[in-house]
Design a protein around this motif. Structure first.
Motif, PDB file in Angstrom:
ATOM      1  N   PHE A   1      37.289  39.845  41.581  1.00  0.00           N
ATOM      2  CA  PHE A   1      36.964  39.164  40.325  1.00  0.00           C
ATOM      3  C   PHE A   1      35.862  39.903  39.566  1.00  0.00           C
ATOM      4  O   PHE A   1      35.912  40.039  38.342  1.00  0.00           O
ATOM      5  CB  PHE A   1      36.524  37.726  40.600  1.00  0.00           C
ATOM      6  N   ARG A   2      34.867  40.367  40.294  1.00  0.00           N
ATOM      7  CA  ARG A   2      33.765  41.080  39.646  1.00  0.00           C
ATOM      8  C   ARG A   2      34.276  42.366  38.993  1.00  0.00           C
ATOM      9  O   ARG A   2      33.917  42.689  37.859  1.00  0.00           O
ATOM     10  CB  ARG A   2      32.680  41.404  40.665  1.00  0.00           C
ATOM     11  N   GLY A   3      35.117  43.107  39.714  1.00  0.00           N
ATOM     12  CA  GLY A   3      35.674  44.325  39.140  1.00  0.00           C
ATOM     13  C   GLY A   3      36.559  44.049  37.935  1.00  0.00           C
ATOM     14  O   GLY A   3      36.527  44.794  36.952  1.00  0.00           O
ATOM     15  N   ALA A   4      37.332  42.956  37.994  1.00  0.00           N
ATOM     16  CA  ALA A   4      38.204  42.610  36.868  1.00  0.00           C
ATOM     17  C   ALA A   4      37.380  42.244  35.643  1.00  0.00           C
ATOM     18  O   ALA A   4      37.746  42.587  34.508  1.00  0.00           O
ATOM     19  CB  ALA A   4      39.117  41.450  37.260  1.00  0.00           C
ATOM     20  N   PHE A   5      36.262  41.557  35.844  1.00  0.00           N
ATOM     21  CA  PHE A   5      35.418  41.191  34.711  1.00  0.00           C
ATOM     22  C   PHE A   5      34.788  42.423  34.080  1.00  0.00           C
ATOM     23  O   PHE A   5      34.633  42.504  32.854  1.00  0.00           O
ATOM     24  CB  PHE A   5      34.329  40.219  35.167  1.00  0.00           C
ATOM     25  N   ARG A   6      34.443  43.401  34.911  1.00  0.00           N
ATOM     26  CA  ARG A   6      33.827  44.623  34.396  1.00  0.00           C
ATOM     27  C   ARG A   6      34.773  45.388  33.482  1.00  0.00           C
ATOM     28  O   ARG A   6      34.333  46.168  32.623  1.00  0.00           O
ATOM     29  CB  ARG A   6      33.403  45.519  35.559  1.00  0.00           C
ATOM     30  N   VAL A   7      36.085  45.193  33.671  1.00  0.00           N
ATOM     31  CA  VAL A   7      37.069  45.919  32.869  1.00  0.00           C
ATOM     32  C   VAL A   7      37.177  45.348  31.460  1.00  0.00           C
ATOM     33  O   VAL A   7      37.623  46.023  30.530  1.00  0.00           O
ATOM     34  CB  VAL A   7      38.444  45.893  33.577  1.00  0.00           C
ATOM     35  N   LEU A   8      36.761  44.103  31.285  1.00  0.00           N
ATOM     36  CA  LEU A   8      36.893  43.450  29.981  1.00  0.00           C
ATOM     37  C   LEU A   8      36.139  44.226  28.913  1.00  0.00           C
ATOM     38  O   LEU A   8      35.030  44.704  29.130  1.00  0.00           O
ATOM     39  CB  LEU A   8      36.338  42.021  30.037  1.00  0.00           C
ATOM     40  N   ALA A   9      36.766  44.304  27.752  1.00  0.00           N
ATOM     41  CA  ALA A   9      36.103  44.931  26.607  1.00  0.00           C
ATOM     42  C   ALA A   9      35.049  43.975  26.055  1.00  0.00           C
ATOM     43  O   ALA A   9      35.354  42.827  25.713  1.00  0.00           O
ATOM     44  CB  ALA A   9      37.127  45.281  25.535  1.00  0.00           C
TER      45      ALA A   9
ATOM     46  N   PHE B   1      35.807  31.193  27.660  1.00  0.00           N
ATOM     47  CA  PHE B   1      36.309  31.455  29.009  1.00  0.00           C
ATOM     48  C   PHE B   1      37.812  31.204  29.089  1.00  0.00           C
ATOM     49  O   PHE B   1      38.545  31.996  29.686  1.00  0.00           O
ATOM     50  CB  PHE B   1      35.574  30.561  30.005  1.00  0.00           C
ATOM     51  N   ARG B   2      38.276  30.118  28.479  1.00  0.00           N
ATOM     52  CA  ARG B   2      39.685  29.748  28.601  1.00  0.00           C
ATOM     53  C   ARG B   2      40.600  30.685  27.836  1.00  0.00           C
ATOM     54  O   ARG B   2      41.692  31.007  28.313  1.00  0.00           O
ATOM     55  CB  ARG B   2      39.879  28.308  28.108  1.00  0.00           C
ATOM     56  N   ARG B   3      40.188  31.153  26.666  1.00  0.00           N
ATOM     57  CA  ARG B   3      41.085  31.933  25.829  1.00  0.00           C
ATOM     58  C   ARG B   3      40.929  33.442  25.956  1.00  0.00           C
ATOM     59  O   ARG B   3      41.871  34.192  25.679  1.00  0.00           O
ATOM     60  CB  ARG B   3      40.884  31.538  24.357  1.00  0.00           C
ATOM     61  N   ILE B   4      39.769  33.887  26.370  1.00  0.00           N
ATOM     62  CA  ILE B   4      39.540  35.330  26.423  1.00  0.00           C
ATOM     63  C   ILE B   4      39.250  35.817  27.838  1.00  0.00           C
ATOM     64  O   ILE B   4      39.936  36.689  28.368  1.00  0.00           O
ATOM     65  CB  ILE B   4      38.385  35.731  25.479  1.00  0.00           C
ATOM     66  N   ILE B   5      38.241  35.230  28.474  1.00  0.00           N
ATOM     67  CA  ILE B   5      37.792  35.766  29.760  1.00  0.00           C
ATOM     68  C   ILE B   5      38.803  35.503  30.865  1.00  0.00           C
ATOM     69  O   ILE B   5      39.223  36.431  31.572  1.00  0.00           O
ATOM     70  CB  ILE B   5      36.410  35.179  30.126  1.00  0.00           C
ATOM     71  N   ALA B   6      39.192  34.236  31.063  1.00  0.00           N
ATOM     72  CA  ALA B   6      40.069  33.880  32.180  1.00  0.00           C
ATOM     73  C   ALA B   6      41.411  34.618  32.144  1.00  0.00           C
ATOM     74  O   ALA B   6      41.833  35.180  33.170  1.00  0.00           O
ATOM     75  CB  ALA B   6      40.280  32.372  32.222  1.00  0.00           C
ATOM     76  N   PRO B   7      42.121  34.645  30.989  1.00  0.00           N
ATOM     77  CA  PRO B   7      43.413  35.363  30.994  1.00  0.00           C
ATOM     78  C   PRO B   7      43.269  36.848  31.307  1.00  0.00           C
ATOM     79  O   PRO B   7      44.090  37.417  32.032  1.00  0.00           O
ATOM     80  CB  PRO B   7      43.942  35.142  29.569  1.00  0.00           C
ATOM     81  N   GLN B   8      42.212  37.466  30.778  1.00  0.00           N
ATOM     82  CA  GLN B   8      42.034  38.892  31.001  1.00  0.00           C
ATOM     83  C   GLN B   8      41.639  39.183  32.454  1.00  0.00           C
ATOM     84  O   GLN B   8      42.160  40.114  33.083  1.00  0.00           O
ATOM     85  CB  GLN B   8      40.951  39.433  30.049  1.00  0.00           C
ATOM     86  N   VAL B   9      40.701  38.384  32.976  1.00  0.00           N
ATOM     87  CA  VAL B   9      40.287  38.578  34.364  1.00  0.00           C
ATOM     88  C   VAL B   9      41.465  38.347  35.307  1.00  0.00           C
ATOM     89  O   VAL B   9      41.676  39.098  36.271  1.00  0.00           O
ATOM     90  CB  VAL B   9      39.109  37.650  34.719  1.00  0.00           C
ATOM     91  N   PHE B  10      42.239  37.301  35.037  1.00  0.00           N
ATOM     92  CA  PHE B  10      43.402  36.999  35.874  1.00  0.00           C
ATOM     93  C   PHE B  10      44.382  38.162  35.875  1.00  0.00           C
ATOM     94  O   PHE B  10      44.888  38.571  36.931  1.00  0.00           O
ATOM     95  CB  PHE B  10      44.079  35.729  35.368  1.00  0.00           C
ATOM     96  N   ARG B  11      44.627  38.742  34.713  1.00  0.00           N
ATOM     97  CA  ARG B  11      45.587  39.840  34.615  1.00  0.00           C
ATOM     98  C   ARG B  11      45.092  41.069  35.372  1.00  0.00           C
ATOM     99  O   ARG B  11      45.843  41.694  36.125  1.00  0.00           O
ATOM    100  CB  ARG B  11      45.840  40.200  33.145  1.00  0.00           C
ATOM    101  N   HIS B  12      43.828  41.394  35.200  1.00  0.00           N
ATOM    102  CA  HIS B  12      43.295  42.587  35.860  1.00  0.00           C
ATOM    103  C   HIS B  12      43.104  42.373  37.368  1.00  0.00           C
ATOM    104  O   HIS B  12      43.134  43.334  38.143  1.00  0.00           O
ATOM    105  CB  HIS B  12      41.961  42.982  35.234  1.00  0.00           C
ATOM    106  N   ALA B  13      42.887  41.124  37.774  1.00  0.00           N
ATOM    107  CA  ALA B  13      42.608  40.849  39.182  1.00  0.00           C
ATOM    108  C   ALA B  13      43.867  40.688  40.017  1.00  0.00           C
ATOM    109  O   ALA B  13      43.800  40.778  41.248  1.00  0.00           O
ATOM    110  CB  ALA B  13      41.756  39.584  39.309  1.00  0.00           C
TER     111      ALA B  13
END
Length: 238
Positions: free
Chosen positions: A122-130, A148-160
């Motif tokens: 999860f930490r690595g996936a968050f680091r990838v976020l622009a 968190f619901r519209r930007i962070i969570a979907p992106q973190v979920f996809r990368h993780a």
């Protein structure tokens, strides 16, 4: 033909017992994996946004749990937990040993171990976020929950997802370690069948084949989730 007889659902076959044990294996792995997801999310948050004491605790947690053998964690939860529960019951006047149910001890052990790995995923996936996307969300007035619901969570979920899929495979294999607590999961059932029939090679081969089937099905599920996640984000934020 003999192998089919061993797997049959008749009075002399081990099919029902192996199928039940496989379900127990999946159940303990799923419970441990989900618990690890919750723990991993909290630990990842601590590493990313917590204060110095929180970050220190999160770092110690991931370092220790990834550094000691998983079997040792199972022993600590089963025997240590049983000692703690026995001590509590003795304080209330109940004599004798009270053991922690093997399923609970096993799921908890898998959970705390997989939580350490999921935290890093999860930490690595968050680091990838622009950072620009997060700043853009803030600039249009999104509150933290909406952000968190519209930007962070979907992106973190996809990368993780790829990393989480690997952690799930680890949790599935770690479930075999729970046999030391007496829980009749797939490996333990194979041991029982091998001892009863004196055909260890056949039953351990069968257990390995069942694990491979579960692993293959899991890979298909995670591949589908990855494709769906990519499609859901390719058209923009919803």
């Amino acid at each position: 033909m003999e192998l089919l007889q061993l797997l049959s659902f008749g009075p002399d076959g081990w099919g029902p017992a192996l199928l039940t044990a496989a379900c127990v294996t999946v159940a303990v792995a799923v419970c441990g994996f989900l618990l690890g997801g919750v723990i991993g999310a909290v630990i990842a948050w601590g590493k990313l946004a917590g204060g110095l004491p929180v970050r220190f605790f999160a770092d110690v947690y991931t370092t220790v749990l990834r550094g000691i053998p998983d079997l040792l964690v199972v022993y600590l939860f089963y025997f240590g937990g049983s000692m703690a529960v026995t001590g509590i019951f003795n304080l209330w006047g109940q004599e004798g040993f009270v053991g922690v149910p093997p399923f609970i001890a096993g799921a908890a052990a898998i959970g705390v171990v997989s939580g350490a790995y999921q935290a890093e995923v999860f930490r690595g996936a968050f680091r990838v976020l622009a950072k620009g996307e997060i700043e853009a969300g803030k600039s249009v007035g999104m509150n933290p929950l909406l952000l968190f619901r519209r930007i962070i969570a979907p992106q973190v979920f996809r990368h993780a997802l790829p990393g989480i899929g690997n952690v799930w495979q680890m949790a599935l294999k770690e479930s075999a370690l729970i046999s030391v607590t007496g829980l009749v999961e797939l490996l333990r059932q194979a041991q029982i069948a091998a001892g009863s029939t004196r055909k260890p090679f056949e039953f351990y081969l069968i257990a390995g084949a069942i694990f491979l089937v579960i692993t293959w099905l899991s890979q298909r599920v995670f591949s589908w989730l990855e494709k769906r996640a990519r499609r859901s984000t390719s058209g923009g934020i919803v």
